[in-house]
Design a protein around this motif. Structure first.
Motif, mmCIF file in Angstrom:
data_model
loop_
_atom_site.group_PDB
_atom_site.id
_atom_site.type_symbol
_atom_site.label_atom_id
_atom_site.label_comp_id
_atom_site.label_asym_id
_atom_site.label_seq_id
_atom_site.Cartn_x
_atom_site.Cartn_y
_atom_site.Cartn_z
ATOM 1 N N PHE A 21 -0.359 95.364 54.554
ATOM 2 C CA PHE A 21 0.048 96.302 55.610
ATOM 3 C C PHE A 21 -0.583 95.913 56.947
ATOM 4 O O PHE A 21 0.009 96.136 58.010
ATOM 5 C CB PHE A 21 -0.300 97.739 55.204
ATOM 6 C CG PHE A 21 0.401 98.158 53.946
ATOM 7 C CD1 PHE A 21 1.755 97.933 53.785
ATOM 8 C CD2 PHE A 21 -0.291 98.739 52.890
ATOM 9 C CE1 PHE A 21 2.414 98.277 52.608
ATOM 10 C CE2 PHE A 21 0.347 99.087 51.712
ATOM 11 C CZ PHE A 21 1.700 98.858 51.575
ATOM 12 N N ASN A 22 -1.771 95.334 56.891
ATOM 13 C CA ASN A 22 -2.368 94.788 58.106
ATOM 14 C C ASN A 22 -1.421 93.733 58.705
ATOM 15 O O ASN A 22 -1.248 93.659 59.929
ATOM 16 C CB ASN A 22 -3.732 94.168 57.772
ATOM 17 C CG ASN A 22 -4.502 93.722 58.995
ATOM 18 O OD1 ASN A 22 -4.970 94.533 59.772
ATOM 19 N ND2 ASN A 22 -4.616 92.409 59.186
ATOM 20 N N ARG A 54 -7.213 95.899 47.949
ATOM 21 C CA ARG A 54 -7.556 95.099 49.135
ATOM 22 C C ARG A 54 -6.370 94.251 49.585
ATOM 23 O O ARG A 54 -6.159 94.046 50.783
ATOM 24 C CB ARG A 54 -8.762 94.203 48.817
ATOM 25 C CG ARG A 54 -10.019 95.012 48.518
ATOM 26 C CD ARG A 54 -11.185 94.106 48.168
ATOM 27 N NE ARG A 54 -11.533 93.226 49.289
ATOM 28 C CZ ARG A 54 -12.411 92.240 49.207
ATOM 29 N NH1 ARG A 54 -13.021 92.000 48.067
ATOM 30 N NH2 ARG A 54 -12.675 91.505 50.265
ATOM 31 N N LEU A 57 -3.149 94.953 49.116
ATOM 32 C CA LEU A 57 -2.176 95.839 49.766
ATOM 33 C C LEU A 57 -2.605 96.136 51.198
ATOM 34 O O LEU A 57 -1.790 96.131 52.122
ATOM 35 C CB LEU A 57 -2.049 97.151 48.984
ATOM 36 C CG LEU A 57 -1.220 97.087 47.702
ATOM 37 C CD1 LEU A 57 -1.412 98.357 46.879
ATOM 38 C CD2 LEU A 57 0.251 96.874 48.030
ATOM 39 N N ALA A 58 -3.891 96.388 51.379
ATOM 40 C CA ALA A 58 -4.376 96.698 52.724
ATOM 41 C C ALA A 58 -4.117 95.523 53.667
ATOM 42 O O ALA A 58 -3.699 95.716 54.820
ATOM 43 C CB ALA A 58 -5.870 97.047 52.679
ATOM 44 N N MET A 59 -4.331 94.294 53.176
ATOM 45 C CA MET A 59 -4.066 93.122 54.029
ATOM 46 C C MET A 59 -2.571 92.918 54.252
ATOM 47 O O MET A 59 -2.150 92.434 55.298
ATOM 48 C CB MET A 59 -4.691 91.864 53.425
ATOM 49 C CG MET A 59 -6.201 91.767 53.579
ATOM 50 S SD MET A 59 -6.808 92.072 55.265
ATOM 51 C CE MET A 59 -6.128 90.663 56.147
#
Lengths: 392, 365
Positions: A292-293, A286, A288-290
């Motif tokens: 890249f967001n 989660r 990492l996703a934020m």
């Protein structure tokens, strides 16, 4: 998608790295030895107050979001403290730059950047939390001055601050959002009382501030009388971005991984427990996703494209992830995780417990999670507002 | 730094969405799901004309010569339309051939695949998700023996790429395995046909690359599945929001109740970061240095695991927003619900995939 670094950016990265390597002794253990001296060095090098004009005490560089990101990354990698980041620097300075008078800019920005003036923010009131525009602290005209009466709450650093930027009601007959002004008040003005607000952490990270006929000149208004709501909103977005900063979350994730690799129970590393390991991996995904967001938002800012939901979720997700990181650290530490204050068995100065409690406050502060969800659904998904109840 | 899709990529995706609206609307999906004799050939033909059959095949072999990121964007659109097509094999088999095939094998198979004359299937489930019920394929002297389960598109594929228990990959022409060796494994998601393949001295040619190639196929498959889940999840969110803006109860549209709005906000807040992670995972795969790339594998694993978790949450929540209508066949929301359910388990559920992610970082032995 192209994440390769241009030669110019690679050179800039090397420059930042060189700066930090040469000054490693100034921040042994991750904190600056001389906070004000470190701040001055960072401003001189352009790693703090980077885009603030020289005339106002900044470094005077053109805004360059990529260089800002490189600075952030290299400081995290080196474990170096960033420049000071109180509410004066992160919220008042951008506000003054946007709507302040020339005199206000020259007088306040430089000393604020250098850490010579500490500011606090007087927004929330006991009766105006999520419904901030309902604030009642009133400023009554008295000659060339205002007399301010009322109270503020959740005022972090008010006990240490020399100055406050504050929202007060100057036009009681105007509509809710249109009667508010943004004023600057010296904290040593007679009639101001600061009471520490002790929280569940045991510390007093916030205060209550009471005003009784506090006299300030009308020239202390920033951005025009009755314009306070709009002035404050230009900078609230800075606060929400700051509260969900993915770089800070990633730094905490790295600290947690290190903890779980080195800390042992029954002679076995915490990371060897498959349940804790899985929880760590869930959070890593989660985070990492934020991260890249965040890169996506930077690109969109550069190309001036709308991003909608990607920006609206940053505060909600960032604060939640910080809280969950602390929760996992406490769980993995087990009984050690309940230790607090001092003692020979205490780990990381009790920071994880403190974060677990303080970060819950951040989920609530700066626009509660529920207010964030209203914003996401209304502005991001175009869903209707809750209808106002009929007045009985 | 440019963390965004190109204009071409956006146009490709938008135009694919339009193509799918024509070639594979919900009633077409429904016919496919209801009739196991329906091969969906017309849908695949339309998509092959669009170029999807050869999306990653180099132009000299008749393909579009695009990247895994482009394929992931296509996969997202296919998930959003719950399209009944064998797209995974169409991406994975060419990657296997380009990285592990001889020039002759490439020349023999890639043009046919690019034209959509035949479809391909890749059988790597035992190596990635684990062997069940005694499945596993061995290879000796150019012959395959044993079983491979959960092979998407395996019933009709004209080309099979098969992993053996030692992690080596093999190529088997479709005609080498007749229908007696291919059994449909009926599952919840009737828009995807999974096969059990039984090899009995089935002739096969070896591919080069071994475990490295297997890892690359696994990573690419994870990214494609993650993108499919992203598309399916986004479609469910959009349907839930549209329904909540229209459905009235207590004299209000239900979308004005915070209880309902917040469900939608939570779905959006969970889904949106997945988009960036899927983009980055595909980009990391496309730009990985030759050999095993820990970064690409780690990102693919996280993309697969996170979209699985978010997919489950969105599937359930979007169904609840629809109230009783959500569970009816009439509305058809269940096609997306089931697609997300399949994607979660296919090639490893999130718990298993996260354990691989931990291992890739040396956090697990």
């Amino acid at each position: 998608m192209d994440l390769t670094e241009t030669p110019e950016m690679a050179a800039f990265r090397a420059e930042v790295r060189g700066f930090l390597a040469a000054r490693r002794d100034d921040f042994a253990g991750g904190a600056a030895k001389d906070v004000l001296g470190w701040q001055r060095a960072l401003i001189a090098a352009g790693y703090a107050a980077r885009t603030i004009p020289k005339a106002y005490g900044g470094y005077g560089a053109e805004p360059d979001i990529l260089k800002s990101r490189i600075i952030a990354e290299e400081f995290i990698a080196a474990g170096a403290p960033r420049g000071m980041s109180g509410q004066g620097i992160s919220m008042l300075v951008p506000t003054l730059l946007e709507v302040g008078s020339e005199e206000q800019k020259i007088r306040w920005i430089g000393p604020t950047l250098r850490g010579e003036i500490i500011w606090c923010q007087g927004y929330s009131e006991p009766g105006a939390g999520s419904d901030l525009a309902n604030l009642q602290t009133k400023a009554v005209e008295d000659g060339d001055d205002f007399l301010i009466s009322g109270s503020k709450i959740w005022t972090s650093t008010a006990h240490a601050a020399q100055m406050m930027f504050c929202l007060v009601r100057t036009e009681p007959r105007a509509a809710k959002h249109e009667g508010i002004s943004y004023v600057i008040i010296p904290m040593d003005t007679p009639g101001i009382e600061v009471r520490p607000l002790k929280t569940m952490t045991g510390g007093s990270e916030f205060n209550e501030v009471f005003f009784t006929d506090v006299r300030v000149p009308q020239s202390a208004v920033v951005g025009g009388r009755g314009r306070g709501w709009f002035v404050a909103n230009t900078t609230l977005k800075h606060e929400r971005g700051m509260l969900g900063d993915p770089n800070a979350t990633e730094a905490r994730l790295n600290a947690l991984i290190e903890l779980m690799k080195t800390e042992t129970v029954d002679g076995e590393a915490l990371i060897a427990n498959p349940i804790f390991r899985d929880r760590l991996m869930q959070l890593q995904g989660r985070i990492l996703a934020m991260k890249f967001n965040g890169l996506r938002l930077i690109t969109a800012q550069l190309t001036q494209e709308p991003v909608g939901i990607a920006a609206l979720i940053v505060k909600l997700q960032g604060c939640e992830l910080n809280h969950q990181l602390a929760a996992l650290a406490i769980d993995a530490l087990g009984e050690l995780g309940i230790l607090y204050s001092d003692g020979p068995h205490l780990r990381a100065q009790g920071r994880w417990q403190w974060n677990y409690m303080f970060d819950l406050g951040l989920i609530i502060g700066g626009g509660t999670a529920q207010i964030q969800k209203n914003i996401i659904s209304e502005r991001g998904l175009g869903m209707p507002r809750e209808p106002k109840p009929a007045v009985a | 730094m440019d963390f965004a899709l190109t204009q071409d990529q956006r146009m490709m995706q938008e135009s694919l969405v339009r193509t799918l609206a024509d070639a594979s609307p919900l009633d077409r999906v429904r016919r496919f799901a209801d009739d196991r004799g329906d091969t969906g050939a017309d849908v695949w033909r339309a998509l092959a004309e669009f170029g999807l059959a050869g999306v990653v095949i180099p132009e000299e072999h008749g393909g579009l010569g695009l990247t895994l990121l482009d394929a992931a964007l296509a996969s997202e659109a296919l998930g959003a339309a719950v399209a009944p097509v064998p797209f995974m094999g169409a991406v994975l088999a060419p990657i296997a051939l380009m990285r592990g095939g001889s020039a002759a094998q490439q020349a023999q198979w890639l043009p046919k695949l690019a034209r959509g004359e035949i479809t391909a299937a890749v059988a790597i489930s035992e190596s990635v998700a684990g062997a069940r019920d005694g499945a596993g394929v061995t290879a000796t002297n150019g012959k395959l023996n044993g079983k491979a389960l959960f092979v998407p598109g395996g019933v009709a594929a004209g080309l099979l790429i098969v992993a053996d228990t030692a992690g080596e990959l093999h190529l088997t022409p479709g005609e080498a395995l007749d229908s007696s060796g291919r059994t449909l494994m009926p599952g919840i998601d009737e828009t995807r046909r999974l096969a059990e393949l039984t090899f009995d001295d089935t002739p096969a040619e070896p591919l080069c690359g071994g475990p490295e190639l297997l890892a690359a196929l696994r990573d690419a498959a994870w990214v494609l599945i993650a993108a499919d889940s992203l598309g399916a999840g986004q479609a469910m969110l959009e349907k839930a929001v549209a329904y909540a803006k229209e459905r009235r109860q207590f004299d209000r549209v239900i979308g004005s109740f915070q209880a309902v709005k917040h469900m939608c906000a939570e779905m959006a807040a969970e889904l949106e970061p997945c988009r960036s992670l899927v983009w980055y995972a595909a980009y990391a795969f496309d730009n990985a240095p030759p050999g095993v790339s820990g970064e690409a594998s780690l990102m693919a694993a996280h993309a697969k695991a996170l979209t699985s978790e978010v997919g489950r949450f969105v599937a359930r929540t979007a169904t609840e927003v629809h109230g009783g209508m959500g569970i009816t066949d009439l509305l058809g929301l269940h096609f997306w619900f089931k697609r997300l359910g399949l994607n979660r388990q296919l090639l490893g559920g999130p718990e298993r995939v996260r354990e691989i992610a931990a291992r890739l970082q040396g956090l697990s032995v």
